[in-house]
Scaffold this active site. Structure first.
Site, PDB file in Angstrom:
ATOM      1  N   ARG A   1      -2.697   4.886  12.960  1.00 30.75           N
ATOM      2  CA  ARG A   1      -2.121   4.299  13.848  1.00 30.75           C
ATOM      3  C   ARG A   1      -2.505   4.391  15.032  1.00 30.75           C
ATOM      4  O   ARG A   1      -3.452   5.339  15.371  1.00 30.75           O
ATOM      5  CB  ARG A   1      -0.494   4.776  13.777  1.00 30.75           C
TER       6      ARG A   1
ATOM      7  N   LYS B   1       2.871  -7.157  11.552  1.00 29.38           N
ATOM      8  CA  LYS B   1       2.186  -7.282  10.480  1.00 29.38           C
ATOM      9  C   LYS B   1       2.510  -8.684   9.918  1.00 29.38           C
ATOM     10  O   LYS B   1       3.414  -9.099  10.152  1.00 29.38           O
ATOM     11  CB  LYS B   1       2.632  -6.401   9.424  1.00 29.38           C
TER      12      LYS B   1
ATOM     13  N   ARG C   1       0.844  -1.221  -0.109  1.00 29.50           N
ATOM     14  CA  ARG C   1       0.013  -0.216  -0.153  1.00 29.50           C
ATOM     15  C   ARG C   1       0.882   1.292   0.050  1.00 29.50           C
ATOM     16  O   ARG C   1       1.865   1.254   0.577  1.00 29.50           O
ATOM     17  CB  ARG C   1      -0.762  -0.131   1.437  1.00 29.50           C
TER      18      ARG C   1
END
Length: 324
Positions: free
Chosen positions: A318, A181, A116
């Site tokens: 975030r 992640k 992304r």
């Protein structure tokens, strides 16, 4: 070369040279090239070269055979390559040339994998899963809102099928576990704005990340090996589960849009109820995640009491500084 090392057992440089029909110096150069790409090939004194664990190379025939018969009948193509610039770039090119609906392309490694907002996606060979799917729609772009979230739900279902727990979804297109992640999803559109159009859904899943690659990632990362207690699912079996779940999800999305996934997404939503900072071209603001709306846009409850809807993938979301 990787096929000769795939068992995890040491193979001497002389044996590798003989099998490949090259010199020992050429073997060393190939080993160094693999190391540079992130494959942790070890040199064992007196024994040769070895990987610290066995690896399973992608096999398109094995993936296809593991699919339910009804899913196999739906596929336009299913190919596994050693290297591509990126699986999504390959399918975008093919889409423009008339590639059939529900075509899948996988690669052992990518020279220009992307995530992304233009970020590079680390693509070490033979360790993880890099997969893209082409889906054609009769509708235009507007009807595809929430598609990356639907693909995320398909990924969660594939993980559950493989016995993997502990992962969730971070809007708009990441899978995390323990705040790290695990996977990324990138949807790219082509065709006519008002329809017909097509989407290429790219998914990268970390199955096994060596320590050196974790250090290169630039953010906290994890892999399926960690979540599975040391040994990740077999790559071909997991690829088949993901293909099957994607076909199922894309059929549902084509029929009913994101509405078919709203409840499932809510169960995996990692941002709901979390203190967030949202940053973009128009500045930054803090708030509390309030789920997603009927189109799959992020809802954020700001301190002033109003709810802001965020539908641009070009923003950064975030944990708010006070909650970090």
């Amino acid at each position: 070369m990787v096929a000769l090392l795939a068992s995890g057992e040491p193979v001497s440089g002389a044996a590798l040279a003989a099998r490949l029909g090259v010199t020992r110096a050429a073997v060393w150069k190939q080993i160094e090239a693999l190391r540079a790409r992130g494959l942790p090939v070890e040199a064992q004194a007196g024994r040769g070269y070895a990987l610290p664990y066995a690896v399973e190379l992608l096999d398109a025939a094995a993936i296809r055979a593991a699919l339910p018969a009804a899913t196999r009948a739906r596929l336009g193509a299913l190919e596994a390559h050693w290297e591509l610039d990126s699986t999504s770039s390959e399918l975008l090119r093919r889409a423009a040339q008339g590639a059939p609906d529900l075509s899948f392309v996988l690669a052992e490694t990518q020279s220009a994998g992307r995530g992304r907002r233009g970020r590079a996606w680390l693509s070490p060979p033979a360790l993880n899963l890099y997969l893209s799917c082409l889906k054609r729609f009769e509708t235009g772009y507007a009807a595809l809102s929430g598609l990356s979230l639907a693909a995320g739900v398909a990924l969660m279902r594939a993980l559950e099928d493989a016995g993997i727990a502990g992962a969730g979804l971070k809007w708009p297109n990441d899978a995390l576990a323990d705040g790290r992640k695990l996977a990324g999803i990138l949807v790219e559109l082509g065709g006519e704005f008002l329809g017909p159009c097509h989407a290429v859904i790219g998914i990268g899943v970390n199955l096994r990340l060596p320590p050196a690659l974790r250090a290169q990632a630039g953010q906290p990362v994890t892999d399926l090996a960690t979540l599975a207690g040391g040994a990740p699912p077999a790559r071909n079996a997991f690829a088949a589960r993901l293909v099957a779940r994607l076909v199922e999800a894309l059929d549902a999305f084509a029929a009913d849009g994101f509405a078919a996934f709203a409840d499932a997404y809510a169960r995996h939503d990692l941002l709901r109820g979390r203190a967030l900072r949202v940053s973009g071209a128009q500045g930054a603001f803090d708030g509390i995640g309030a789920g997603v709306d009927a189109r799959g846009a992020l809802r954020v409850h700001r301190a002033g009491g109003d709810i802001v809807t965020v539908d641009s993938a070009e923003v950064s979301v975030r944990a708010a500084p006070e909650a970090a």
